[in-house]
Motif scaffolding. Structure first.
Motif, short mmCIF file in Angstrom:
data_model
loop_
_atom_site.label_atom_id
_atom_site.label_comp_id
_atom_site.label_asym_id
_atom_site.label_seq_id
_atom_site.Cartn_x
_atom_site.Cartn_y
_atom_site.Cartn_z
N ASP A 66 0.83 -1.20 0.00
CA ASP A 66 0.00 0.00 0.00
C ASP A 66 0.86 1.26 0.00
O ASP A 66 0.49 2.26 -0.62
N LYS A 99 1.96 1.89 -3.53
CA LYS A 99 0.83 2.41 -4.32
C LYS A 99 0.57 3.87 -4.00
O LYS A 99 0.30 4.68 -4.89
N ASP A 100 0.69 4.23 -2.72
CA ASP A 100 0.52 5.63 -2.33
C ASP A 100 1.64 6.50 -2.89
O ASP A 100 1.43 7.67 -3.22
N ARG A 115 0.73 7.30 -6.36
CA ARG A 115 -0.35 8.31 -6.31
C ARG A 115 0.23 9.70 -6.08
O ARG A 115 -0.18 10.67 -6.71
N ARG A 163 -9.17 8.36 -3.51
CA ARG A 163 -9.10 6.94 -3.13
C ARG A 163 -10.46 6.49 -2.63
O ARG A 163 -11.16 7.21 -1.92
#
Length: 146
Positions: free
Chosen positions: A77, A80-81, A84, A98
């Motif tokens: 995660d 993935k952040d 982003r 999100r």
């Protein structure tokens, strides 16, 4: 053999076939004065339906196009952040917020962009940035209704 032993045979009824084709009979029925009201109402209904179909396809809003980023199965995660944060909105390619639900698709594909109004240059900036990040497999576009 007597007359009682012989069954009565009635002559077969002959079926008359119309010499004209079905299309000719249909045209004749449509131009008949007795059917004029229903033919006009049917034609008017067809024209209204066709006009509505043209209006709905031309004047309606464009379908929503969404670009979804695919990550490797081992991506965390935090990674993935990081993608982003590294690839924010570019022009009209807007990064979507999100999802805050527990759906499996929200956890697997947490990064989405609304590219409905984005130019090719805006899309290229997003694609270039996303593909440069680690743990990214690719990005795909989806059109609503497909």
């Amino acid at each position: 053999m007597t007359s009682q032993d012989v069954p009565d045979i009635a002559p077969r009824a002959t079926v008359r076939r119309s010499p004209e084709p079905a299309a000719a009979r249909l045209v004749r029925a449509l131009v008949d004065r007795r059917h004029r009201r229903w033919v006009l109402l049917g034609g008017l209904a067809f024209a209204a339906l066709a006009a509505f179909g043209v209006y709905a396809s031309v004047a309606g809003p464009p379908p929503r196009i969404e670009a979804v980023v695919y990550f490797t199965p081992t991506a965390t995660d935090a990674q993935k952040d990081a993608v982003r944060a590294a690839c924010p909105t570019a022009g009209q390619a807007v990064q979507e917020a999100r999802d805050h639900n527990t759906a499996q698709s929200s956890r697997v594909y947490p990064l989405r962009y609304n590219v409905t109004y984005a130019s090719p240059a805006d899309k290229a900036m997003i694609y270039r940035c996303v593909h440069a990040q680690p743990n990214v497999i690719g990005i795909s576009e989806f059109t609503a209704g497909e």
